[in-house]
Design an enzyme around this catalytic site. Structure first.
Site, PDB file in Angstrom:
ATOM      1  N   LYS A 207      49.923  47.673  33.143  1.00  0.00           N
ATOM      2  CA  LYS A 207      49.764  49.039  33.643  1.00  0.00           C
ATOM      3  C   LYS A 207      50.829  49.346  34.704  1.00  0.00           C
ATOM      4  CE  LYS A 207      46.445  51.983  36.018  1.00  0.00           C
ATOM      5  NZ  LYS A 207      45.086  52.155  36.516  1.00  0.00           N
ATOM      6  N   GLU A 213      52.700  37.542  37.063  1.00  0.00           N
ATOM      7  CA  GLU A 213      52.443  36.666  35.910  1.00  0.00           C
ATOM      8  C   GLU A 213      53.105  37.245  34.652  1.00  0.00           C
ATOM      9  OE1 GLU A 213      50.191  37.684  38.079  1.00  0.00           O
ATOM     10  OE2 GLU A 213      48.596  36.202  38.376  1.00  0.00           O
ATOM     11  N   GLY A 267      42.553  49.103  34.573  1.00  0.00           N
ATOM     12  CA  GLY A 267      42.970  47.988  33.719  1.00  0.00           C
ATOM     13  C   GLY A 267      41.824  47.445  32.881  1.00  0.00           C
ATOM     14  N   ARG A 268      40.685  47.228  33.505  1.00  0.00           N
ATOM     15  CA  ARG A 268      39.558  46.597  32.794  1.00  0.00           C
ATOM     16  C   ARG A 268      38.851  47.562  31.857  1.00  0.00           C
ATOM     17  NH1 ARG A 268      39.197  46.799  38.157  1.00  0.00           N
ATOM     18  NH2 ARG A 268      37.572  48.022  39.196  1.00  0.00           N
ATOM     19  N   GLU A 353      34.921  42.594  38.484  1.00  0.00           N
ATOM     20  CA  GLU A 353      35.991  43.271  39.232  1.00  0.00           C
ATOM     21  C   GLU A 353      35.511  44.675  39.604  1.00  0.00           C
ATOM     22  OE1 GLU A 353      40.448  42.306  38.769  1.00  0.00           O
ATOM     23  OE2 GLU A 353      40.213  44.148  37.626  1.00  0.00           O
ATOM     24  N   HIS A 384      23.199  23.678  23.447  1.00  0.00           N
ATOM     25  CA  HIS A 384      23.366  22.235  23.635  1.00  0.00           C
ATOM     26  C   HIS A 384      24.144  21.943  24.912  1.00  0.00           C
ATOM     27  CE1 HIS A 384      21.661  21.213  19.711  1.00  0.00           C
ATOM     28  NE2 HIS A 384      22.127  22.400  19.375  1.00  0.00           N
ATOM     29  N   LYS A 510      47.290  37.817  45.798  1.00  0.00           N
ATOM     30  CA  LYS A 510      48.599  37.978  45.149  1.00  0.00           C
ATOM     31  C   LYS A 510      49.713  37.942  46.198  1.00  0.00           C
ATOM     32  CE  LYS A 510      47.260  41.298  41.534  1.00  0.00           C
ATOM     33  NZ  LYS A 510      47.489  42.665  41.089  1.00  0.00           N
TER      34      LYS A 510
HETATM   35  O1  F6P Z   1      43.486  41.423  38.546  1.00  0.00           O
HETATM   36  C1  F6P Z   1      43.954  42.566  39.186  1.00  0.00           C
HETATM   37  C2  F6P Z   1      44.563  43.526  38.220  1.00  0.00           C
HETATM   38  O2  F6P Z   1      45.077  44.574  38.961  1.00  0.00           O
HETATM   39  C3  F6P Z   1      43.584  44.000  37.163  1.00  0.00           C
HETATM   40  O3  F6P Z   1      42.782  45.030  37.588  1.00  0.00           O
HETATM   41  C4  F6P Z   1      44.489  44.351  36.059  1.00  0.00           C
HETATM   42  O4  F6P Z   1      43.807  44.466  34.849  1.00  0.00           O
HETATM   43  C5  F6P Z   1      45.451  43.191  36.102  1.00  0.00           C
HETATM   44  O5  F6P Z   1      45.637  42.950  37.482  1.00  0.00           O
HETATM   45  C6  F6P Z   1      46.765  43.408  35.421  1.00  0.00           C
HETATM   46  O6  F6P Z   1      47.462  44.501  35.940  1.00  0.00           O
HETATM   47  P1  F6P Z   1      48.671  45.159  35.172  1.00  0.00           P
HETATM   48  O7  F6P Z   1      48.153  45.704  33.888  1.00  0.00           O
HETATM   49  O8  F6P Z   1      49.184  46.230  36.081  1.00  0.00           O
HETATM   50  O9  F6P Z   1      49.704  44.102  34.907  1.00  0.00           O
END
Ligand code: F6P
Length: 547
Positions: A207, A213, A267-268, A353, A384, A510
């Site tokens: 987003k 990452e 995002g979620r 979240e 199990h 972060k």
């Molecule tokens: O984990 C924090 C967060 O901001 C989430 O809300 C989001 O889904 C994720 O990082 C990834 O963010 P982006 O889509 O901006 O890379």
């Protein structure tokens, strides 16, 4: 000031009622209300939802409805659907529901027809995925794409990976997907294993397009590709999904190959947006439209059903009953479908979240516990592993069981006459029965069990469950399940007065990771991180790495 729900009459009434309710047993509750098994159910779209095995009488349910009403859930729901800026800490509308608006349902928000915007992007995604699926879109060496690799994390990963797995039977164009999320290089390396760069398409899903990452993995993936096919190949093998065109261009992806969404999609909550591009590439635009229509069916139910028979309201309020009155900490989600193996992980971000907050929307401290802890594994594997604690442990763990009439796969039983799927489903029904009604000491003794062993075998029962059944795991049903939980989160968040749509708690970690990295690698880095534990850990790591 946000309303403190614990100060309302409705809360007080539920509190009074709880004193007697807490001692009631599901055996008694069923004995005195024998029709509840068929009556305390609700059908939403294809979902048949049984909430009769909850530690709630009809009076409890009516008090919960009154409490939901007192929380203002109806007005707040309408405010969400019409695009008011209910995400106050970020001053944003919350409009994931608009992602599934039918084309003819205009919705003007902040002077923009968001339905038109949504369908413009869906159409572009459709055109693009049609080309990839038909082979009109070719890689740099002229070969067809056979694997899409989605690189994203959190909401830019968990939704697509869960839906992809759930809909694996709908993959019909010879395209499979892989998902890379973790900054641990083991993830990318394992997912690229066996892939041919010439037939691989990367979807960089972020987003913000600033997530470390994702950008790190995307850069490493680009190196992998260009090492084999040269720099010019990027245009044919990389597309982006983002709200941030500038950053996408900076990364080197042509914005003609970018699929956008908007700041009003959290995002979620984004799997129905362009974040679902990898799913669409695999199952096609028609199936993706069915997935969105499934979500919309639950949206319409949430918008129009009276609170008394409104599934997200009932289930959300039951969640709050266990959290705030019975003192439960967690909710297990137990799909009796291997294809929903990632559903619990998906729900963890969606619910935790969203509702993992300690202050209300106005910044005042909450006066109840918030945010159920979600966890789970598909049945029967969980049986199990951890069900022992759910059955006989000291903790109360409400659980959601999810099952299907028609299997996605079936095989004969040992003697060749039965169906393995029937075994799976009989386990689901047996578990909810045993959890609710248990087995008493008398019943166990009557079977001839030695007296000293009886206490070990007693099954306390009185353990609440929801059962959600559907005819089949279709694209629409997956959409329905997602929306059912999204709206439960909303109902609970409204009750607690919190803002389920921000996630400030993720930010500090972060930032600290970025600040800390030089201490791991750089000889000139300051000696201390400000606390003796972190210093000792960093020293250990540097020594092990020979630095
Ligand atoms: O984990 C924090 C967060 O901001 C989430 O809300 C989001 O889904 C994720 O990082 C990834 O963010 P982006 O889509 O901006 O890379």
């Amino acid at each position: 000031m946000s309303t403190d729900i614990t100060g309302t009459d409705a809360w007080q009434q539920l509190q009074n009622h709880f004193e007697s309710l807490s001692t009631r047993n599901l055996r008694e509750i069923f004995d005195e209300d024998p029709k509840r098994g068929s009556e305390l159910t609700v059908t939403v779209g294809d979902l048949y939802i049984d909430y009769s095995k909850h530690r709630a009488t009809r009076e409890t349910l009516s008090l919960l409805t009154e409490l939901a009403r007192a929380s203002g859930v109806e007005a707040r729901r309408d405010a969400m659907f019409t695009g008011e800026h209910i995400n106050t800490s970020e001053d944003r509308a919350v409009l994931h529901t608009a992602l599934r608006n039918p084309r003819d349902l205009g919705l003007i928000v902040d002077e923009q027809n968001v339905t038109v915007d949504v369908h413009d992007v869906l159409d572009r995604m459709g055109v693009f995925t049609d080309k990839v699926r038909s082979g009109e879109w070719l890689g740099a060496t002229g070969q067809r794409i056979s694997t899409v690799v989605n690189i994203g994390i959190g909401g830019s990963d968990l939704g697509p990976v869960m839906v992809y797995q759930a809909l694996r039977h709908y993959a019909d164009a010879g395209i499979s997907a892989r998902f890379v999320s973790n900054v641990d290089p083991a993830d990318l390396v394992a997912k690229l294993d066996g892939l041919d760069p010439a037939t691989t398409l990367f979807i960089i899903a972020s987003k913000t397009f600033t997530t470390l990452e994702t950008l790190t993995n995307a850069t490493a993936a680009r190196r992998w590709l260009t090492a084999a096919l040269g720099d010019d190949a990027v245009a044919k093998h990389f597309v982006a999904v983002s709200t941030n065109a500038e950053r996408v261009a900076e990364f080197g992806i042509d914005t003609a190959n970018m699929f956008g969404f908007w700041d009003w999609v959290g995002g979620r909550y984004s799997v129905g947006s362009a974040i679902g591009l990898s799913v669409m590439a695999v199952v096609g635009r028609e199936r993706f439209a069915e997935f969105l229509a499934g979500m919309r069916a639950v949206d319409e139910h949430f918008l129009t059903a009276p609170l008394e028979s409104n599934a997200p309201v009932i289930l959300g309020m039951l969640g709050a009953l266990y959290s705030n009155f019975f003192g439960a900490e967690t909710r297990a989600v137990l799909p009796y479908s291997n294809d929903l193996a990632r559903f619990a992980a998906y729900l963890q971000q969606l619910t935790m979240e969203s509702n993992g907050k300690s202050v209300r929307a106005d910044g005042s401290a909450v006066s109840t516990s918030t945010g159920e802890i979600f966890w789970g594994e598909p049945g029967t594997n969980g049986q199990h592993a951890f069900y022992q604690l759910v059955h006989q442990g000291t903790r109360l763990i409400p659980a959601d069981f999810i099952g299907f009439a028609e299997p996605t796969d079936d095989l004969p039983t040992i003697d060749g006459t039965g169906s393995m799927h029937d075994i799976l489903m009989s386990n689901l029904f047996a578990q909810t029965k045993v959890l609710a009604f248990g087995k008493t000491a008398d019943e166990i003794a009557a079977e001839g069990t030695a007296a000293d062993i009886v206490p070990h075998k007693v099954m306390p029962g009185n353990r609440p469950t929801t059962t959600i059944l559907a005819p089949k795991l279709t694209p629409s049903v997956v959409g329905q399940l997602i929306a059912l939980y999204e709206h439960q989160v909303f109902v609970e968040g409204t009750l607690w007065g919190i803002n389920p749509f921000d996630q400030w708690g993720v930010e500090l970690g972060k930032k600290q990771a970025l600040q800390l990295e030089p201490a791991l690698t750089d000889a000139e880095a300051p000696d201390s991180q400000g606390d003796s534990s972190t210093d000792a850990l960093v020293t250990w790591y540097r020594r092990e790495r020979g630095r």
